[in-house]
Design an enzyme around this catalytic site. Structure first.
Site: not given
Ligand SMILES: *Cc1c(COP(=O)(O)O)cnc(C)c1O
Length: 394
Positions: A123, A210, A239
């Site tokens: 993702f 990532d 995040k």
């Protein structure tokens, strides 16, 4: 717009690992706004830094120098062994920057159709390029034509990468999560990232990781790649970076760090004084309170207790728990059946959890959890999982 199917609750305030809804009911937060509020809610160090900055200067744009951005870039690159930073406002944007960087890097090497290798089950975000990079058809369906220039391989499969190296001369980079988050808390073999690094070196590919979910202490180290003895060329963050103030970053070293020139990439809000002051407070707090070490200890405590209480042999209804995986406070409890219903059940009982990849209960609690709060999460999850076979209404 109807982009979300929301749970029937609205929170009004938070403190540490706890949230209160608009009726005054209290919830233990084991998901941290999806790995964002690593320091829990309303952390005083972040609140103070943000308040001070709002009263001083919020935004001037990247037309001018920004001291806080400079400081944050220096702190992050030092922690990650990188050299340069680009700041944006989200994980998807951080990955967009990495993908653009890889393409430019390829064109500078004379590769006409630069290709980025990505993994199944990955993702990377919801913008057109990042959803095209994402290894989940549900994220892509309806948004074709997808962005070209991605090649997909199985995750945790070095053989598949070897084959790509043999068969495609256009590859310029690989983009991978050190641990797949949305894909189900999938932890690769210990030698995987080192193997990826070796292939990248051999073929002149950029190793891009990532770290949007794995970064900022979540896994028990500052960054997920630091569990392996490797140095990536590019990492992306978002995040947990500013505990809820929107921010993203793309860090690079070596040739990758020299790829962008003025005019190649930009963001109006990216790296503004407000977001950067929040991120600096997050870094100070993680450092001062040794929260990376704490995340490792807490993660082991929770995973060990869950294993002891949930994996003692098969039940009459089947195996139930396939596997309990964790890297620090990134915890996945893979069941043998879909378990999405547990999220609502947990909510009723004042516990916030998540289910991803249909059968994996995912816990991403804040790094500031007390031992007692960690044990309370374990109790709640054990009760929920057990209720699946006993059929009782807990
Ligand atoms: C959440 C996530 C993203 C997307 O971040 P946004 O801020 O929602 O754009 C990208 N990559 C990974 C690994 C993520 O977990």
């Amino acid at each position: 717009m109807s982009t979300y199917s929301r749970l029937p609750v609205t929170f009004e305030r938070g403190e540490g690992a706890w949230l209160w809804d608009n009726t005054g009911k209290k919830y233990l937060d084991a998901i941290s706004g999806v790995a964002v509020c690593g320091l829990g809610h309303a952390h005083p160090a972040v609140a103070d830094a943000v308040c001070r900055q709002v009263r001083t200067l919020v935004h001037t744009s990247n037309l001018y120098g920004i001291a806080k951005q400079q400081q944050l870039g220096e702190r992050l690159t030092a922690l990650a062994g990188m050299e340069k930073a680009f700041f944006c406002n989200s994980g998807a944007e951080a990955n967009e920057a990495a993908i653009k960087l890889a393409r430019l890097y390829g064109h500078k090497k004379g590769i006409a159709l630069p290709t980025v290798v990505v993994a199944e089950g990955s993702f990377h975000g919801r913008t057109l390029a990042t959803l095209s990079a994402t290894g989940n058809r549900k994220v892509q369906a309806g948004f074709e034509p997808l962005v070209r220039g991605f090649l997909r391989v199985a995750y945790n499969d070095l053989e598949a990468l070897h084959n790509i190296a043999k068969n495609s001369a256009e590859v310029v980079a690989v983009l991978l999560e050190p641990v797949q988050g949305e894909g189900g808390v999938n932890i690769p073999n210990d030698d995987y990232l080192a193997g990826v690094r070796a292939l990248c070196d051999q073929h002149g590919w950029l190793m891009m990781l990532d770290e949007v979910q794995t970064g900022m202490g979540r896994t028990g180290r500052w960054f997920g790649f630091q569990h392996s003895d490797v140095a990536p060329d590019v990492i992306t963050l978002a995040k947990g970076l500013a505990n809820g103030v929107p921010i993203g970053a793309c860090l690079a070293r070596g040739a990758a760090a020299e790829t962008f020139k003025p005019g190649n990439h930009a963001s109006t809000f990216g790296g503004n004084p407000l977001a950067c002051s929040a991120a600096l407070a997050v870094i100070d707090t993680i450092e001062n309170h040794r929260l990376t070490e704490r995340a490792a200890v807490l993660g082991a405590r929770i995973a060990e207790q869950l294993r002891a209480r949930l994996q003692h042999g098969a039940s009459a209804h089947g195996k139930l728990v396939n596997e309990i995986r964790n890297r620090g406070l990134m915890i996945g409890i893979e069941l043998d059946r879909p378990c999405g219903e547990l999220v609502g059940k947990a909510l009723e009982h004042g516990l916030l959890i998540n289910v991803t990849a249909e059968r994996v209960i995912r816990l991403l609690p804040p790094l500031i959890l007390s031992d007692a709060e960690a044990d309370q999460i374990v109790d709640g999850v054990v009760e929920l999982v057990t209720s699946l076979v006993s059929g009782e209404r807990i």
